[in-house]
Design a protein around this motif. Structure first.
Motif, short mmCIF file in Angstrom:
data_model
loop_
_atom_site.label_atom_id
_atom_site.label_comp_id
_atom_site.label_asym_id
_atom_site.label_seq_id
_atom_site.Cartn_x
_atom_site.Cartn_y
_atom_site.Cartn_z
N TRP A 132 -76.72 67.10 81.71
CA TRP A 132 -77.78 66.85 82.70
C TRP A 132 -77.23 66.09 83.90
N LYS A 133 -76.35 65.13 83.61
CA LYS A 133 -75.71 64.37 84.69
C LYS A 133 -74.96 65.31 85.62
N THR A 135 -75.51 68.48 86.08
CA THR A 135 -76.47 69.32 86.81
C THR A 135 -77.06 68.55 88.00
N VAL A 136 -77.49 67.32 87.77
CA VAL A 136 -78.06 66.51 88.85
C VAL A 136 -77.02 66.27 89.94
N ALA A 164 -80.87 62.18 94.76
CA ALA A 164 -80.27 62.85 93.60
C ALA A 164 -78.89 62.27 93.29
N ALA A 168 -77.80 60.68 89.85
CA ALA A 168 -76.57 61.12 89.15
C ALA A 168 -75.66 59.93 88.87
#
Length: 190
Positions: A132-133, A135-136, A164, A168
């Protein structure tokens, strides 16, 4: 190394991601909105290959030592160079440079930790939160690459990218700590 491993589609996608790094950086040496859109396009294609190289390698049973080595290098090169170029051109500035520095430092620290643990034959798996990190982080960089060109189409693009980026960076701190905690026992034993 066997030729079919080196030229497997997953590894070719990784090579492409590495080749995208100087292409994205080169766009920053030209004025106007068009180079920003080109940089964004190249970055998006490269980010998509990050998903598909691993997915295809697993699905087609084409995982290789070469791919396992090059994939994180390609990711770190792409993210690092984009953050450096965005800082150099002023899209990321002021306090937001702290978020970029956190991300860069974590990438280097986790790479060093993974290299050390690999010598001990200890694997540190990628967590769902780390994915997820990533992706962000990729979304933040994409918004910031659009930068001034994006502002023309959608006002607030840079602000959304900076928010964002900070999100992140927070996830980066947490996942970096998570990796360090997982590896600390092995570090103390040495």
């Amino acid at each position: 190394m066997k030729r079919n491993v080196a030229l497997s589609l997953p590894n070719i996608l990784t090579y492409g991601r590495i080749a995208a790094v100087p292409a994205v950086a080169g766009c920053f040496y030209f004025e106007g909105n068009t180079p920003r859109w080109i940089a964004l396009g190249i970055f998006i294609v490269a980010a998509i290959t990050d998903f598909f190289d691993g997915y295809l390698a697993r699905a087609w049973q084409q995982q290789s030592a070469l791919g396992r080595m090059l994939d994180p290098i390609a990711d770190k090169l792409l993210v690092s160079v984009c953050l450096l170029m965005l800082g150099a051109d002023g899209t990321i500035g002021g306090w937001s440079m702290v978020a970029a520095i956190i991300i860069l430092c974590r990438e280097i620290l986790v790479s060093g930790l993974r290299e050390f643990l690999a010598e001990l034959q200890v694997s540190v798996p990628v967590t769902r939160l780390a994915k997820w990190k990533t992706t962000v982080q990729l979304v933040a960089i994409a918004l910031l690459l659009a930068g001034p060109a994006g502002e023309v189409v959608l006002p607030g693009t840079v602000l959304a990218g900076l928010i964002a980026l900070w999100f992140a960076a927070i996830l980066t701190l947490y996942t970096g700590y998570d990796y360090f905690r997982a590896g600390i026992g092995h570090l103390i034993e040495e």
